[in-house]
Design an enzyme around this catalytic site. Structure first.
Site, PDB file in Angstrom:
ATOM      1  N   LYS A  87      -7.780  -1.479  11.221  1.00 30.73           N
ATOM      2  CA  LYS A  87      -7.025  -1.880   9.811  1.00 30.73           C
ATOM      3  C   LYS A  87      -5.780  -0.951   9.623  1.00 30.73           C
ATOM      4  CE  LYS A  87      -6.200  -1.779   5.244  1.00 30.73           C
ATOM      5  NZ  LYS A  87      -5.385  -0.943   4.497  1.00 30.73           N
ATOM      6  N   GLU A 104       0.738  -1.176   0.032  1.00 31.34           N
ATOM      7  CA  GLU A 104       0.117  -0.002  -0.047  1.00 31.34           C
ATOM      8  C   GLU A 104       0.986   1.260  -0.165  1.00 31.34           C
ATOM      9  OE1 GLU A 104      -3.205  -0.256   2.834  1.00 31.34           O
ATOM     10  OE2 GLU A 104      -3.483   2.044   2.603  1.00 31.34           O
ATOM     11  N   ASP A 154       4.245 -14.795  11.628  1.00 29.74           N
ATOM     12  CA  ASP A 154       2.927 -15.299  11.132  1.00 29.74           C
ATOM     13  C   ASP A 154       1.815 -14.273  11.138  1.00 29.74           C
ATOM     14  OD1 ASP A 154       0.421 -16.628  10.599  1.00 29.74           O
ATOM     15  OD2 ASP A 154       1.048 -18.149  11.467  1.00 29.74           O
ATOM     16  N   HIS A 214      -2.730  10.464   0.444  1.00 25.09           N
ATOM     17  CA  HIS A 214      -3.012   8.946   0.014  1.00 25.09           C
ATOM     18  C   HIS A 214      -2.842   9.161  -1.760  1.00 25.09           C
ATOM     19  CE1 HIS A 214      -4.321   5.751   2.555  1.00 25.09           C
ATOM     20  NE2 HIS A 214      -4.882   5.305   1.144  1.00 25.09           N
TER      21      HIS A 214
HETATM   22  C1  MEV Z   1      -5.957   3.113   5.026  1.00 22.23           C
HETATM   23  O1  MEV Z   1      -5.068   1.731   4.512  1.00 22.23           O
HETATM   24  C2  MEV Z   1      -6.011   2.991   6.567  1.00 22.23           C
HETATM   25  C3  MEV Z   1      -6.926   4.158   6.919  1.00 22.23           C
HETATM   26  O2  MEV Z   1      -8.304   3.968   6.507  1.00 22.23           O
HETATM   27  C4  MEV Z   1      -6.907   4.162   8.559  1.00 22.23           C
HETATM   28  C5  MEV Z   1      -7.989   4.867   9.098  1.00 22.23           C
HETATM   29  O3  MEV Z   1      -9.160   5.283   8.540  1.00 22.23           O
HETATM   30  O4  MEV Z   1      -7.811   5.153  10.398  1.00 22.23           O
HETATM   31  C6  MEV Z   1      -6.438   5.402   6.419  1.00 22.23           C
END
Ligand code: MEV
Length: 439
Positions: free
Chosen positions: A280, A85, A296, A393
């Protein structure tokens, strides 16, 4: 429809590729070519990778990046991260640099307990089972002596074996709930071997236990396996600074930022949809280091998400507070890691990653991983509550779009410059690229 195949694993690598390309792809030659392009020309190295799993046909590359400037307990680390990513390593690096000048990350190991269970069915009197367990408990340990000697010598081993009655959840269901200290090893093989031995002792001793009826003698072991849920193998990482230090701007701005960060965490505490994405983002950092260091990531993911639900509702792994003018941000995260055994001794890149980290112990690696997860969350939240996530991003994604368009190095340079002052969207990049082409 393609017919099933017998003995696929017995085919040579070349034959496997031919079969898969001929039967499952339209552009057969292209498939074969791409699969082979990724073979390593060093045949010894390739063979090593081939033998990691069954039916290897090629290698799957992920970029290995470095997030430098991680100050953790006053020691400076450059953290290797394997991830696809585009914005993750940049975000970790930015966050690490931010906290570098604010005292860095402080980490504490809250526990290193690993868990394994023997799940069994006992049809009989619970009191008699308890008495039986107490009678054979020391034998369970001694029967496993051969397996535990070397771990014990190093200071680890079995820490506890407990009989648990689970009949409220499932009729006749009991467990041996066992805990272990596995030091620098993740310990899966050690734990599973011990558990299988415990199960054997349990079964064979039951058969000759005088107080049991025939039914009771017949303990049925369903399975013996470690648990990836390790709520007592936990590390805390935290950062803190005064509100003034939080923002490069003025104090009102800093106060506002601190409050919004706390709000963002609070929302992730109470709202599952947000908590999952919040976590995430943390896993972006955690998984990348886990992968780079040969651990792992499926085990870690499973354990962490279960931990995030430990109070009965899936919630944020991080926490934030403002007290007496100090902003504090921290994470408690379960991490059963190894820095010896498994891939750590085999994969040349993993060995290099561990070298870069100065050959950490498992507990040191826990601290590095937790700090990276926290850094990642801080970077994400700071963007989310200020500029929004897309700005950073899309800047990072710009190169991906340009690569998809087939831009040359020169064109990439020109367009990267152009987008320093223009908003990146997919269509804006396409039209800027086309304009450049038509100039
Ligand atoms: C993207 O990979 C992760 C985010 O969505 C995490 C978040 O929203 O805190 C930017």
């Amino acid at each position: 429809m393609t017919a099933p195949i017998q003995g696929f694993s017995k085919l040579s690598k070349e034959e496997k590729i031919n079969w898969i390309a001929n039967n499952y792809t339209l552009n057969t030659e292209h498939t074969k070519e791409v699969l082979k392009v990724y073979w390593n020309s060093d045949t010894k190295l390739q063979k090593l990778h081939d033998e990691f799993i069954e039916n290897t046909i090629s290698n799957y590359y992920l970029p290995l990046g470095i997030a430098p400037n991680f100050l953790i307990n006053n020691k400076l680390y450059a953290v290797p991260m394997a991830i696809e990513e585009s914005s993750v390593v940049a975000a970790a690096s930015k966050s690490a640099k931010f906290w570098l000048s604010r005292g860095g990350f402080k980490t504490t190991i809250l526990g290193t307990e690993k868990v394994g269970q023997v799940h069994f069915i006992f049809k009989g009197d619970e009191k008699k089972l308890e008495a039986f367990f107490n009678t054979i408990k020391s034998k369970i340990y001694t029967d496993a002596d051969e397996l535990t000697t070397s771990m014990k010598k190093r200071g680890g081993g079995i820490t506890n074996i407990e009989l648990r009655n689970k009949t409220e959840d499932l009729e006749n269901y009991y467990q041996l709930h066992c805990t272990f200290e596995t030091l620098d090893a993740m310990g899966a093989n050690f734990i599973n071997s011990c558990l299988e031995q415990f199960a054997k002792t349990l079964k064979t001793e039951a058969l000759v236990y005088a107080d049991f009826s025939d039914d009771e003698k017949n303990i049925e072991v369903v399975m013996s396996i470690l648990s990836n849920y390790v709520p007592n193998c936990v590390v805390r990482a935290e950062v803190s600074c005064t509100i003034e230090e939080l923002s490069e701007g003025n104090i009102e701005e800093a106060q506002h930022l601190a409050e919004k960060l706390v709000q963002a965490v609070t929302i992730a505490k109470v709202e599952t949809y947000r908590a999952v994405t919040h976590n995430k983002g943390i896993m972006n950092g955690i998984d990348a280091v886990i992968l780079a260091t040969g651990n792992d990531f499926r085990a870690i993911e499973a354990g962490i998400h279960a931990y995030a639900s430990k109070n009965g509702k899936y919630s944020s792994l991080t926490d934030a507070s403002i007290e007496n003018g100090v902003f504090k941000f921290w994470i408690d995260v379960p991490l059963a890691l190894g820095t010896v055994g498994g891939l750590t001794n085999l994969h040349p890149l993993v060995k290099v990653a561990l070298d870069i980290l100065q050959k950490p112990s498992a507990t040191e690696l826990m601290q590095i991983v937790a700090a990276t997860g926290l850094a990642q969350n801080f970077a994400a939240l700071r963007s989310l509550v200020t500029t929004g996530i897309q700005e950073g991003h899309m800047k990072m994604h710009l190169l991906n779009i340009l690569n998809q368009l087939g831009a040359t190095d020169e064109e990439k340079k020109t367009l990267t410059n152009h987008f320093k002052t223009n908003t990146v969207t997919h269509s804006a990049v396409v039209s800027a690229y086309n304009n450049l082409k038509n100039d």
